[in-house]
Design a protein around this motif. Structure first.
Motif, PDB file in Angstrom:
ATOM      1  N   ASP A  12      89.470  80.935  37.739  1.00 22.05           N
ATOM      2  CA  ASP A  12      88.631  81.077  36.544  1.00 22.05           C
ATOM      3  C   ASP A  12      87.165  81.103  36.950  1.00 22.05           C
ATOM      4  OD1 ASP A  12      90.852  81.011  35.030  1.00 22.05           O
ATOM      5  OD2 ASP A  12      90.542  78.992  34.230  1.00 22.05           O
ATOM      6  N   VAL A  13      86.423  81.931  36.264  1.00 27.94           N
ATOM      7  CA  VAL A  13      84.979  81.912  36.468  1.00 27.94           C
ATOM      8  C   VAL A  13      84.351  81.451  35.159  1.00 27.94           C
ATOM      9  CG1 VAL A  13      82.943  83.245  37.039  1.00 27.94           C
ATOM     10  CG2 VAL A  13      85.123  83.809  38.107  1.00 27.94           C
ATOM     11  N   ALA A  57      78.774  86.151  40.749  1.00 28.76           N
ATOM     12  CA  ALA A  57      80.170  85.859  41.050  1.00 28.76           C
ATOM     13  C   ALA A  57      80.249  84.783  42.129  1.00 28.76           C
ATOM     14  CB  ALA A  57      80.865  87.121  41.526  1.00 28.76           C
ATOM     15  N   PRO A  58      81.153  83.853  41.965  1.00 29.05           N
ATOM     16  CA  PRO A  58      81.258  82.778  42.968  1.00 29.05           C
ATOM     17  C   PRO A  58      81.938  83.230  44.254  1.00 29.05           C
ATOM     18  CG  PRO A  58      82.908  82.504  41.254  1.00 29.05           C
ATOM     19  CD  PRO A  58      82.066  83.654  40.834  1.00 29.05           C
ATOM     20  N   LEU A  66      88.433  89.745  31.584  1.00 28.31           N
ATOM     21  CA  LEU A  66      87.047  89.492  31.144  1.00 28.31           C
ATOM     22  C   LEU A  66      87.057  89.216  29.639  1.00 28.31           C
ATOM     23  CD1 LEU A  66      84.012  89.672  32.063  1.00 28.31           C
ATOM     24  CD2 LEU A  66      84.076  92.012  31.233  1.00 28.31           C
ATOM     25  N   VAL A  67      86.529  88.075  29.244  1.00 21.87           N
ATOM     26  CA  VAL A  67      86.598  87.719  27.827  1.00 21.87           C
ATOM     27  C   VAL A  67      85.228  87.733  27.159  1.00 21.87           C
ATOM     28  CG1 VAL A  67      88.700  86.335  28.022  1.00 21.87           C
ATOM     29  CG2 VAL A  67      86.473  85.260  28.428  1.00 21.87           C
ATOM     30  N   VAL A  68      84.219  88.153  27.875  1.00 24.54           N
ATOM     31  CA  VAL A  68      82.858  88.053  27.349  1.00 24.54           C
ATOM     32  C   VAL A  68      82.312  89.434  27.035  1.00 24.54           C
ATOM     33  CG1 VAL A  68      80.522  87.427  28.016  1.00 24.54           C
ATOM     34  CG2 VAL A  68      82.404  85.916  28.560  1.00 24.54           C
ATOM     35  N   CYS A  81      85.698  85.112  32.958  1.00 25.64           N
ATOM     36  CA  CYS A  81      86.782  86.004  33.390  1.00 25.64           C
ATOM     37  C   CYS A  81      87.590  85.256  34.434  1.00 25.64           C
ATOM     38  CB  CYS A  81      86.217  87.296  33.994  1.00 25.64           C
ATOM     39  SG  CYS A  81      85.269  87.017  35.498  1.00 25.64           S
ATOM     40  N   GLN A  82      88.572  85.952  34.953  1.00 24.05           N
ATOM     41  CA  GLN A  82      89.228  85.433  36.139  1.00 24.05           C
ATOM     42  C   GLN A  82      88.889  86.372  37.279  1.00 24.05           C
ATOM     43  OE1 GLN A  82      93.324  84.980  34.671  1.00 24.05           O
ATOM     44  NE2 GLN A  82      92.976  82.798  35.029  1.00 24.05           N
ATOM     45  N   LEU A  83      89.026  85.828  38.470  1.00 26.06           N
ATOM     46  CA  LEU A  83      88.708  86.617  39.647  1.00 26.06           C
ATOM     47  C   LEU A  83      89.928  86.611  40.558  1.00 26.06           C
ATOM     48  CD1 LEU A  83      86.103  88.057  40.336  1.00 26.06           C
ATOM     49  CD2 LEU A  83      85.374  86.029  41.594  1.00 26.06           C
TER      50      LEU A  83
END
Ligand code: CAO
Length: 571
Positions: A12-13, A57-58, A66-68, A81-83
């Motif tokens: 998760d990001v 991004a980490p 992506l939810v944003v 989002c997820q990465l």
């Protein structure tokens, strides 16, 4: 998970610590589902009333879920989002420096957002000097955690009238660019800041006459502006202190592709509102952000706007003249490759100066139809004279000042070599002055300092000017104005031992450049016998839109004669 191989993992990001802000609106989403991104690629831009922040991004990976979207309001911990990260053990992102991620958080959050704009309230100062006198002291506002932030551009001059919020300075740290606006309308007095200075909160910038009220910090560092490209145009070539500066490049107008300096100059204060990622992207493409219409909030220019701008320019039907001038440079980019598939690699970031030079050289190369004329000059006598004259004068005379003088003298007889193409491509701007640039090799890359008024200077003076400027270039101390206004450039590789010709790239908007290689002894036929003569290889590249081959040939002959017989320089 579909498309997820056994060695991949989803992480998760989330929104990191926003320094106390919550419900911060998303003003730009820079990725979409399925994008493969590098670590630190910018995912989102958030903008509160106090700051604009980029969320990087980490880790490297593929964006999933992506939810944003733009307009959403996010707070610390909101899912972005997820990465999809390669490898079973995806590295956890570094916690935000200012505000470590809570230890209870099981999954890594994005790294700390990069603050782009900070908006501290104006800070009345007791050392005001303002109020009733109508003079208002303007100092550097709170820059957050940034210290010693270099000034890359000073957008006003002493005596300039400014409106409230007109940009005074542009500061650029390694993370962001900040424009410092005027806290009130007034006339700038006692401006103390110059490009290259490093500023901290509270440092004096100037006074504002006619701006009644107490002394204040300059308005909050506000919108991001396009970082200056090298050379021409306002502030171009300005760099951080201690860093050398690149040669003045043109910012071709859409139709000009390489026109004159005036065509490319962006008026002061006409800066675009764009984030660092957008500015970096625009810089890489050589796009002048002030020409791009922003579709984001408050006219903010987004990466999509830059892409659309480039597409529009490439597909726009050029006028007959513009087509000739631009040379139709809409070439497809070189496809990206993953070199690691062929063997181990290391990524080394380019110094800023190299990036700037690259953009400038590409523009020049793409816009100018180059022709290179090769010849040799007999410098046997010049060399003998140079050595004795060095001893006589006590000044080290290298070949360069002699070549400079010869180039400039020949330009008097062939004035098209001292011209630039008008922006519309329908006229030549002939210059009544003669400033000559020379390429200087520095630890950080190529720069082109400019020696002024070569026509009116003698060889000793030119030698001293070259030596001073070359030293400044190597020490990274050149000022922007010392790299502007060149009419012609010389690129001398002779001291480096290279023989034979090469094809120097014209330093637009100039129209010609002389490449010089190492002189060597050669047998030269004098009509009766071969004589050992010291011959200097010359490579003259010129803009064939401006200069005909025959004209260039005549210029070259004249130049070779001048170099071969110094007495002609006195004529
Ligand atoms: N043939 C033979 N010898 C030469 C020569 C030539 N064409 N040009 C210079 N020399 C000699 C000089 O005379 C000097 O010798 P002495 O000490 O015996 O007098 C020696 O080489 C060193 O000269 P220099 O290079 O230090 O001085 P310069 O004034 O000729 O050049 C500068 C100054 C700044 C142009 C040079 O140092 C430099 O940076 N050159 C590289 C330019 C470059 O990178 N061009 C490529 C641009 S495109 O990427």
């Amino acid at each position: 998970m579909e498309g997820l191989n056994a060695m991949s993992k989803l992480q998760d990001v989330k929104v990191p610590d926003l320094g106390g802000s919550s419900d911060v609106p998303v003003i730009e989403v820079l990725v979409k589902d399925g994008d493969a991104i590098e670590k630190d690629a910018v995912l989102l831009v958030l903008e509160s009333d106090k700051a604009t922040m980029e969320v990087p991004a980490p880790a490297a990976g593929i964006v999933r879920g992506l939810v944003v979207k733009v307009g959403d309001k996010l707070s610390q911990g909101s899912l972005i989002c997820q990465l999809e990260v390669e490898g079973a053990a995806a590295p956890a992102a570094a916690p935000p420096a200012a505000s470590p991620a809570p230890t209870a958080e099981p999954k890594p959050a994005a790294p700390a957002p990069v603050a782009v704009v900070q908006t501290p309230p104006p800070q009345p100062s007791p050392a005001s000097g303002g109020g009733s006198t109508g003079m208002r002291r303007v100092t550097v506002p709170d820059l957050g955690s940034f210290k010693d932030v270099p000034v890359i551009e000073v957008l006003v001059a002493d005596g300039a009238s400014v409106e409230k919020d007109a940009a005074l300075l542009v500061l650029e740290s390694d993370k962001s660019t900040m424009e410092v606006p005027a806290p009130a309308a007034g006339t700038v007095r006692g401006l103390k800041v110059k490009a290259g200075d490093k500023l901290n909160v509270g440092d004096f910038i100037c006074e504002l006459e006619g701006a009644s009220g107490p002394a204040v910090s300059a308005g909050s560092p506000s919108k991001n502006v396009p970082s200056p490209l090298v050379g021409e145009g306002r502030g171009e070539g300005a760099t951080e202190a201690g860093r050398p500066q690149a040669p003045p490049p043109p910012q071709p107008s859409p139709a000009s592709g390489g026109g004159s300096a005036s065509a490319a100059t962006t008026p002061a204060g006409d800066a675009a509102h764009a984030g660092p990622a957008t500015r970096k992207f625009a810089r890489e493409l050589g796009v002048d952000l002030s020409q791009v219409k922003g579709s984001g909030a408050k006219g903010r220019v987004t990466i999509e706007d830059v892409q659309a701008h480039v597409k529009a320019r490439m597909s726009a039907a050029p006028t007959a003249t513009a087509a000739v001038v631009s040379g139709g440079s809409g070439i497809p980019p070189i496809p990206a490759q993953d070199f690691s598939q062929y063997g181990p690699i290391e990524r080394k970031e380019l110094a800023r100066i190299r990036k700037l030079s690259a953009a400038h050289l590409s523009r020049s190369w793409l816009n100018i139809p180059h022709v290179t004329q090769f010849d040799e000059a007999d410098i046997t006598e010049l060399e003998a004279f140079r050595k004795t004259a060095s001893e006589d004068t006590g000044v080290k005379l290298t070949l360069l000042p002699f070549l400079m003088k010869a180039v400039a003298t020949a330009m008097k007889a062939y004035p098209e070599f001292n011209s630039s193409l008008a922006p519309e491509g329908d006229a030549l701007i002939l210059k009544q002055y003669c400033h000559i640039g020379f390429a200087a090799d520095t630890p950080n890359g190529l720069v082109v300092p400019v020696v002024r008024d070569v026509w009116s200077k003698g060889i000793v003076q030119l030698a001293q000017d070259c030596a001073d400027l070359a030293k400044k270039a190597r020490d990274g101390k050149l000022k922007p104005e010392e790299m502007r206004g060149g009419c012609f450039s010389i690129s001398s590789l002779g001291g480096l031992g290279v023989s034979g010709g090469f094809t120097p790239i014209v330093n637009a908007p100039e129209v010609a450049i002389l490449g010089v290689s190492k002189a060597s002894m050669k047998p030269v036929w004098d009509g009766k016998t071969f004589q050992p003569r010291l011959m200097l290889p010359l490579s003259l590249s010129y803009d064939h839109r401006v200069i005909d081959g025959a004209y260039a040939a005549r210029y070259t002959v004249a130049l070779v004669k001048l170099i071969g017989d110094l007495r002609r320089l006195a004529l």
